[in-house]
Design an enzyme around this catalytic site. Sequence first.
Site, short mmCIF file in Angstrom:
data_model
loop_
_atom_site.label_atom_id
_atom_site.label_comp_id
_atom_site.label_asym_id
_atom_site.label_seq_id
_atom_site.Cartn_x
_atom_site.Cartn_y
_atom_site.Cartn_z
N TYR A 67 -14.49 -13.23 0.04
CA TYR A 67 -15.24 -11.99 -0.18
C TYR A 67 -16.53 -12.27 -0.93
CZ TYR A 67 -12.28 -8.13 1.46
OH TYR A 67 -11.62 -7.23 2.23
N ARG A 114 -3.62 6.35 1.48
CA ARG A 114 -4.20 7.51 2.17
C ARG A 114 -3.22 8.24 3.08
NH1 ARG A 114 -9.19 4.73 4.90
NH2 ARG A 114 -7.78 2.96 4.73
N ARG A 120 0.83 -1.21 0.00
CA ARG A 120 0.00 0.00 0.00
C ARG A 120 0.87 1.26 0.00
NH1 ARG A 120 -3.38 -1.52 4.73
NH2 ARG A 120 -4.76 -3.20 4.08
N ASP A 167 -6.90 -2.95 -7.03
CA ASP A 167 -7.50 -3.58 -5.86
C ASP A 167 -7.76 -5.05 -6.17
OD1 ASP A 167 -10.08 -4.39 -4.13
OD2 ASP A 167 -9.00 -2.78 -3.11
N ARG A 219 -8.02 11.71 -4.35
CA ARG A 219 -9.25 11.01 -3.98
C ARG A 219 -10.40 11.98 -3.67
NH1 ARG A 219 -11.86 8.07 -3.60
NH2 ARG A 219 -11.88 6.61 -1.87
#
Length: 648
Positions: A457, A335, A331, A380, A344
Amino acid sequence: MLPVKDSEMFSGQRVAAFESRMAFEMTQLIRNFGGAPFVAPSMREVPLEANSSAFEFADRLLAGKIDVVVLLTGVGTRTLVQVLEKRIPRDKMVGALSKATLIARGPKPIAALRELGLTPAIAAPEPNTWREILAEVDRGTNLNGKKVAVQEYGLPNSDLLDELKKRGAHVMRVPVYRWALPEDCSALREVVSKICENEMDVALFTNAAQVEHLLQVAAEDGLEESLRESLESVVIASIGPVTSDALRERGLSIDLQAERGKIGLFVREVAQKCVPLVEAKRRGAAERDQWLESRPVRRPLVQDAALWKDSPFMKACRCEAAPTTPIWIMRQAGRYMKEYREMRRRVKFLELCKTPDLAAEVTIQAVEKLGVDAAIIFSDILLIVEPMGVGLEFARGEGPVIHRPVRTSEDVDAIREFSPAKEMVFVCEAVKKARSGLHPHIPLIGFAGAPFTVVSYLIEGKASRDYLHTKSLMYRDPGAWNALMGKVTEATGAYVNAQIEAGAQVVQIFDSWVGCLSPDDYREYILPHMKRLMARITAAPVIHFGTGTAALLELMRDAGGQVIGLDWRVRLDDGWKRVGPIGVQGNLDPLVLLADRETIRKKTKEVMRQAGGRPGHIFNLGHGVLPQTPVDNVRALVDMVHEMGRSQ
């Protein structure tokens, strides 16, 4: 100011709608409120011919084995009665229904019940959604241990079914009919074309299936991306929460949701409010386009394969001696970086993933800012499930959500097979653009989720702590489990190889959830599929990473991969000893980067000491960098690893 007349409310706005049964009425309503209508019927009802579920429901109802019946639509209620009358006399059916607790979603199933002389015990108030059903049930009806039959229409409502099960109900699905595309899709294709050519101002959606069918027709004509882009300039109005959920799960934003879910009131409300909404939507799209056009263009660099091939990172993948220990961060574009947060604010997550120029930009930006030894393409692991038709949404504050979880063999059969190279071309384009923009000595990592994590998922529908649904299917129906794992494994192999062909030098397989399994379960249910996946990836080294995998390391090694990723829960030297003479990656605890520099140096030095300077070590965190992490601490870590790696 004089009030606006009904006939002037739309002010000539061009309005697309997708009604089928009420296409004529919708056309008249739009015209009466001053709009220019274009109504394209988007669906037709197809009765289920051999309705074994309905007949099974009838048998259980007559035997007194159904406690509660939930009726969701008027047409569905009447159709169910017609189906049941083929099996049992109407008086017996009505008598059996009268002994059950009847729940109606709104006025239409209530009217259908009245035709039978029945009154529901519970009626959901406006806006007549499954949420109101649950709210009314929770006011005083105990479903624990009760047998509940749900009359379905079109696609099953997995949210309602799950919530009923959470309340202890034993749920039986009773499908009555399904939605199909119209036999003649010419009008639907024409409205897709008009939207793509910016000839529509407003789009009205009154049914969740309309959303699915509009995108399906656009995809068949190769216009889905163009349609999505053009809808950014169109006011999207929804008749209610269920339709809004369908729009969101397909990545479409909603500008207006009706206060009351009746078609006439809905069209009037949109007509009253749409003019300023249209102006704001166009202004926002223009500003966004201007922002995108103002982005600096990265010129492709002259690439020399020998430079990245002999980089410290690639040498470590081959367990060769390198001048220093290479480092990259899971990552590393995220963020915690100011530049990423600024992007974003303007671009949604899925849009960022699907815009190759922007995905490549954040990929390269992280490398340049941190000084790491490898880039990883911005994407992703769940993008691969979107073409499967399960309804993927990245919900604010919730993370990824699958709106149609896969929990039965029928659900597995319904998984749509696709070509990742064709339907996920945006990822391959991002790889190409990132590769051309990176300095030639920096390798590029492609990636995918491991089959178990992706399948979990698909089954759970969102993040899970106990993996109840996943393990239940795995133990209860091994045939369905292996079929689903096989489909995902096949798609993942093709997806990874497409990234390699596009320019990725290495791939990482993320098995973020596999640590919930015992070694025996991994060996039986996972290992065969992982071996098949690894056997398909032959053109690039593979980093095989999982979390919570201290008990599975030898099995992961047997599954395959040139490098095994270690999380922070195992000592690096112990983990390396267990996997044997291959590369390892890791494994600083991500939370260490929230500490002071002295602590970061101390903990980093300990990981480096455990590695002992042996060829084949790639330094990384034991999982992804956290959003709260100071970016200066990440840069300091990179410098520390390079410094310590050169001195070993």
